[in-house]
Design a protein around this motif. Structure first.
Motif, PDB file in Angstrom:
ATOM      1  N   UNK A 268       0.840  -1.201   0.000  1.00 13.75           N
ATOM      2  CA  UNK A 268       0.000   0.000   0.000  1.00 13.75           C
ATOM      3  C   UNK A 268       0.876   1.251   0.000  1.00 13.75           C
ATOM      4  N   UNK A 269       1.884   1.284   0.861  1.00  7.09           N
ATOM      5  CA  UNK A 269       2.787   2.431   0.897  1.00  7.09           C
ATOM      6  C   UNK A 269       3.496   2.619  -0.432  1.00  7.09           C
ATOM      7  N   UNK A 270       4.039   1.514  -0.905  1.00 11.32           N
ATOM      8  CA  UNK A 270       4.885   1.606  -2.080  1.00 11.32           C
ATOM      9  C   UNK A 270       4.119   2.141  -3.289  1.00 11.32           C
ATOM     10  N   UNK A 271       2.980   1.526  -3.556  1.00  9.97           N
ATOM     11  CA  UNK A 271       2.309   1.886  -4.805  1.00  9.97           C
ATOM     12  C   UNK A 271       1.302   3.021  -4.662  1.00  9.97           C
ATOM     13  N   UNK A 272       0.655   3.134  -3.500  1.00  8.78           N
ATOM     14  CA  UNK A 272      -0.317   4.224  -3.369  1.00  8.78           C
ATOM     15  C   UNK A 272       0.342   5.511  -2.902  1.00  8.78           C
TER      16      UNK A 272
ATOM     17  N   UNK B 263       4.502   5.761  -5.109  1.00  8.94           N
ATOM     18  CA  UNK B 263       4.276   5.896  -6.560  1.00  8.94           C
ATOM     19  C   UNK B 263       3.065   6.763  -6.867  1.00  8.94           C
TER      20      UNK B 263
END
Ligand SMILES: Cc1cc2nc3c(=O)[nH]c(=O)nc-3n(C[C@H](O)[C@H](O)[C@H](O)COP(=O)(O)OP(=O)(O)OC[C@H]3O[C@@H](n4cnc5c(N)ncnc54)[C@H](O)[C@@H]3O)c2cc1C
Ligand SMILES: Cc1cc2nc3c(=O)[nH]c(=O)nc-3n(C[C@H](O)[C@H](O)[C@H](O)COP(=O)(O)OP(=O)(O)OC[C@H]3O[C@@H](n4cnc5c(N)ncnc54)[C@H](O)[C@@H]3O)c2cc1C
Lengths: 427, 565
Positions: free
Chosen positions: B533-537, B540
């Protein structure tokens, strides 16, 4: 072992709190079990990008009152707008003092950073050499044409995707790539070709002229954009390149590991050691005792750790900055959420596991807001009783959804400063 | 010997052929292989990717037939025969693990006696073991077991199997169109003359004519039947499976009693799977089935009885498929189902010529189903060509692994082993002799840049989820965290998607991934979820607006299932 303060967790919150306390003359030990969230972060720090109802925030200062209405348990709401603002300004001052040079300011409002997917996203502070631009919704470009120069076959950065998004936002782009003999050697191990490892190679003194020569080939533009895989151990590398090339050079965060984030963490660690902080890496509390477990309020007396066997630490104050689920500050089993070290009281969360997650990946996930309950001074509770000498800070706290609201680093910094203040007030 | 390149995916449209196959599961792919090997021109249409129906959503058990020995001897016999055939023709898709049927204190040991006898009658080698020996053979089995029988169960990789069949079919002239949905069956009088398909990528519809149309669409067979105006009664039943993050058991572990929920633990590559449940659903629910929290809990509690370690093992994904259960036409109450393969000649059954349905059965009987259906097609086309699919080895399964390993020598040993296990003797087609090609994209499953390029160029990959099915990227413990980000970049560089569509591609993958994870929201899994969730929302910055899909409703209307069979 006696310390005035023991900090659990070596992330943004833990270090910020520890360094502040060291500066006030307290002795301080810091335990940490793993890499903090910074190592995976964008390297920019968010303060408040959106309200819980999804409304976009441009000026965090102006949104704090509304936040209090919508999210009364948010740490910013607990401490109130005045204090939040004061702490935000203090954090900006401290970071720059510590040598973490950042652009952006709470009073002016959010600026835009560039994501690894080429999106311009709001944020509060960005490191000076990181690509950022003024503007709230639309970027106010100072440049017309930029060159994106990547490392050949580096998989954690896609110049094509970034370029397409920038074109959409009105910038002209050009893509090129380079490699160096040392990189070819690094590449022989198929899983080593990641940002932080590449930076270790590119940062080497003997490679710097080679990097410069490669970048010179791409300077027919207004600015150069590079993936963040140089300038790890030599933070002024990028600004030196800028000077020598005569055009601005900016780095963009890559997929994890995040060199820009790791750099902040390393820096904080050095500042901590420089002030006489005692680092206890890979150590973790295994047991603890309260002075009088039956009293009205609780006070931690001894802490036993994995590496120190039956020799307890006797801290006067404890700071819990262990992060959320990802960093293992919080733990979930099939029925319950727990704070991992002391089983502190958490803010209310649904009993039914069904309600911890949403089926829609992009919907706000309730579990992101779970965490430790504190009062306005970051004091914690266990079974309803105040734990007098235990303060919590950072992502281990509950009451906010840092992904949706874009407030992770802001909360970590502000709550760490408040926790430190509250320790000092008791001293 | 150089390996002949095989390329899946036909770019030019076909408007006329001998046989049209509807459905790209194991049955359809097997049918395309059998037809083409017998010299019959054929075209396969699959509305999604290959193996997106029951074929890609099952247990992957290479049944010995033991499970059916007591209740259904004919099925058991079919299984054991096909089991030994697949070990020969599809060795790169098969793991010859053997299986145990364990008796627990609460089970009736008498059942074991009948069971062994029934196995022997069906020709299945069943050997009773002393509990001590059983535990030594499979240390993860419940230590309180009071009896165990060893049988020749195994494991089969359905994705590899389907692709290998399709590759062989294409090699013999068949054409394979994925993302082509059959929208209508064309009829002239009492004869089926073709289909109208929708190319879902270009959004265009067109007609294709053939002498015979075969309905090989599994549980969707009822719906295809109704397009043709024939009534095929089926009972959709959902089965749910749960994947653990590492391989706990080496042998398949079954319960020695009447088949029930969550009584099979199947190892597979780097993971293991417990299943299944069995819940009747409606046809309207076929494409929206979600795994419930209750099903997950049931799988864990029941599964732990086979293997106590299951309780604490990390859970990485759950999914559900629908069995193609067909009503037993001999049964007048209309409530009984057949476990057998069902071949319908609609000319005889409904007076509609040029139309055949092949459904029911199991993954492991796909070849036999294809053989029977192709025999019928031959009869209709007045051809007399014998079937050779029981002896002709599939692409990938020709040479022995140790010989192939030598041909991809430049790679690191672990990566080499992974590529050979996935592609068998086609592994040398994967570029492996440059550092760029051997760079790792997925570290859990050891997928290299070269392998991804190979899949993109030759294995009919249209998106990240297809890629996952071809090379297992994102199937390991992390379920695709960083590797999908990297693969998105590679797909963009390979021009499989335009750079502006890349965030959407990635968003779609993440949504698909989440469907298998959201009910597993505890322990290590919630940590990984938070990271993704952190990485992509956050980092990114992907949002709902990037996704090409509409937001799914939070709760499905609780439709009452159809009467249970
Ligand atoms: C993957 C990820 C990416 C993020 N990216 C951004 C971003 O780009 N911008 C932003 O503003 N915010 C971001 N955040 C939010 C981030 O949480 C905050 O910015 C801030 O870094 C959090 O700091 P923290 O100190 O509270 O926790 P963490 O950084 O999680 O640090 C906690 C530390 O405590 C250690 N620990 C845990 N348990 C124990 C124990 N029992 N004993 C000792 N040590 C322990 C952990 O190993 C870890 O090192 C991100 C968060 C995550 C998880
Ligand atoms: C939970 C579960 C566990 C199982 N475990 C095992 C096991 O361990 N071992 C075993 O041998 N068997 C097992 N099975 C049974 C096995 O999975 C199936 O019998 C087998 O996969 C059926 O293959 P198929 O090709 O006939 O059907 P499917 O794989 O369902 O293929 C039908 C295809 O038709 C396509 N289609 C539908 N409509 C259209 C249209 N209009 N146009 C174009 N295409 C269309 C679908 O997309 C689908 O891909 C299990 C089944 C389930 C559900």
């Amino acid at each position: 072992m006696r310390f005035d303060v023991v900090v659990m967790g070596g992330g943004l919150a833990g270090y910020t709190c520890a360094i502040t306390l060291l500066d006030s003359g307290l002795s301080c030990a810091l335990m940490s079990i793993g890499q903090s969230a910074l190592h995976f972060s964008s390297g920019s720090m968010d303060f408040l990008n959106a309200l819980p109802n999804g409304e976009r925030v441009y000026k965090p200062e102006a949104a704090l009152e509304k936040l209090k209405e919508l999210a009364p348990e948010h740490p910013y709401s607990l401490m109130g707008a005045e204090k939040t603002k004061a702490m935000a300004l203090e954090a900006e001052r401290l970071l720059n003092n510590w040598g973490i040079l950042v652009s952006g300011s709470f009073t002016e409002g959010n600026h835009l950073r560039l994501s690894p997917m080429g999106k311009l996203l709001p944020t509060w502070l960005s490191q000076k050499d990181v690509f950022w631009v003024k503007g709230d919704e639309k970027p106010l470009w100072e440049w017309k044409k930029v060159s994106i120069v990547t490392v050949k076959d580096f998989l954690d950065f896609s110049p094509e995707i970034i370029s397409a998004q920038l074109n959409d936002l009105g910038l002209q782009t050009k893509i090129s790539s380079f490699t160096l003999p040392d990189l070819e050697i690094l590449r022989e191990n198929p899983s080593e070709f990641r940002s932080v490892n590449i930076a270790r190679v590119l940062d080497k003194k003997e490679n710097r002229p080679l990097v410069l020569a490669e970048l010179k080939k791409a300077t027919d533009c207004d600015a150069l954009i590079l993936p963040a895989c140089l300038g790890l151990n030599h933070p002024s590398f990028i600004s030196e390149l800028s000077k020598e090339l005569g055009i601005p050079v900016r780095i963009v965060p890559t997929l994890a590991p995040s060199m820009v984030g790791a750099r902040i963490n390393n820096h904080l660690h050095r500042e901590f050691l420089a002030r006489g902080g005692v680092s206890m890496p890979k150590d973790v509390a295994t047991a603890y005792t309260f002075k009088d477990p039956d009293a009205e309020t609780l006070t931690i007396e001894k802490i036993f750790t994995a590496n120190h066997g039956d020799i307890p630490i006797r801290p006067r104050h404890v700071i819990l900055a262990t992060g959320s689920f990802f960093s293992k500050g919080l733990y979930a089993d099939m029925g319950k959420i727990k704070e991992a070290v002391f089983e502190l009281d958490l803010l209310d969360y649904p009993d039914q596991r069904e309600e911890w997650t949403k089926y829609d990946f992009f919907a706000p996930q309730p579990y992101a807001g779970f965490g430790v309950k504190v009062d306005e001074n970051m004091r914690t509770f266990k079974k309803g009783k105040l734990v007098t000498n235990l303060k919590a800070a950072g992502l281990v706290l509950g009451g906010f959804n840092p992904v949706l609201q874009g407030c992770g680093a802001g909360v970590a910094l502000v709550t760490a400063l408040v926790a430190a203040q509250s320790v000092l007030a008791e001293e | 010997m150089t390996v002949e390149p095989l390329v899946l995916g036909a770019l030019e449209r076909t408007t006329e052929t001998d046989v049209i196959i509807i459905g790209g599961g194991a049955t359809g792919a097997g049918l395309a292989r059998d037809c083409s090997r017998r010299g019959i021109k054929c075209v396969l249409f699959e509305r999604g990717d290959l193996a997106t129906g029951a074929t890609g959503r099952n247990h992957g058990l290479l049944h010995s037939g033991a499970r059916y020995a007591v209740t259904d001897r004919d099925s058991a016999k079919e299984c054991i025969e096909e089991n030994y055939i697949l070990r020969k023709i599809a060795r790169h898709c098969v793991d010859e693990t053997d299986g145990l049927f364990i008796t627990l204190p609460e089970d009736d040991l008498e059942y074991q006696k009948n069971f062994i006898k029934a196995c022997q009658d069906a020709g299945i080698a069943a050997e009773a073991l002393e509990p001590k020996d059983a535990k030594e053979l499979e240390p993860s089995a419940n230590p309180s077991l009071i009896g165990a029988v060893k049988v020749p169960d195994g494991v089969i990789d359905p994705f590899r199997l389907t692709v290998a069949n399709m590759l062989d079919a294409v090699k013999h002239g068949a054409k394979c169109y994925t993302y082509h949905e059959v929208m209508a069956i064309l009829k002239e009088g009492a004869r089926v003359v073709g289909v109208r398909v929708l190319d879902k990528l270009s959004k265009e519809e067109y007609e294709v004519r053939a002498q015979v149309v075969v309905n090989a669409s599994g549980i969707w067979g009822t719906l295809i039947g109704s397009l043709a105006g024939v009534d095929i009664k089926m009972f959709p039943t959902r089965g749910t499976l749960l994947i653990m993050g590492h391989r706990i058991n080496q042998l398949v572990i079954n319960r020695c009693r009447k088949p029930a929920d969550a009584d099979i633990l199947v190892p597979g590559d780097t993971v293991c799977l417990i299943g299944t449940t069995s819940i009747p659903i409606k046809f309207s629910q076929l494409d929206t089935t979600r795994v419930s929290y209750q099903e997950v809990e049931l799988l864990i509690t029941e599964g732990a009885k086979l293997c106590p370690k299951l309780t604490t093992a990390r859970k990485i994904r759950c999914y559900a498929g629908s069995r193609p259960l067909v009503a037993d036409e001999a049964d007048t109450t209309g409530r009984k189902t057949s476990r057998h393969l069902v071949l319908m000649d609609h000319e005889k059954r409904d007076g509609l010529s040029g139309f055949i349905t092949i459904t029911g059965g199991k993954l492991i009987t796909y070849r036999l189903m294809a053989e029977k259906a192709t025999d019928l097609i031959c009869e209709k086309l007045k051809l007399k060509v014998p079937c050779d699919t029981a002896t002709a080895v599939l692409p990938g399964s020709g040479e022995s692994p140790d010989k192939i390993l030598r041909k991809v020598a430049p790679l690191a040993p672990t990566v080499r082993a992974a590529i050979v296990s996935r592609h068998g003797d086609l592994a040398p087609l994967v570029e492996s002799d440059t550092p760029s090609a051997s760079s790792l994209v997925c570290e859990c499953e050891l997928v290299s840049v070269g392998e991804i390029k190979h899949a993109i160029e030759s294995l009919a990959v249209h998106n990240l989820v297809d890629l996952r099915r071809r090379v297992r990227i994102g199937m390991g413990p992390c379920q695709g965290e960083l590797c999908v980000g990297r693969a998105t970049g590679l797909m963009t560089a390979a021009k499989l998607c335009t750079p502006d569509k890349a965030p959407g591609e990635l968003a779609s993958f993440l949504e698909e991934r989440w469907k298998g994870i959201y009910p597993l929201n505890w322990g290590e899994t919630i940590r990984e979820s938070e990271f993704v969730m952190w990485l992509y929302q956050s980092i990114c910055g992907l949002t709902r607006a990037d996704s090409p899909n509409p937001a799914p409703p939070e709760h499905l209307e609780d439709e009452a299932p159809t009467e249970s069979p």
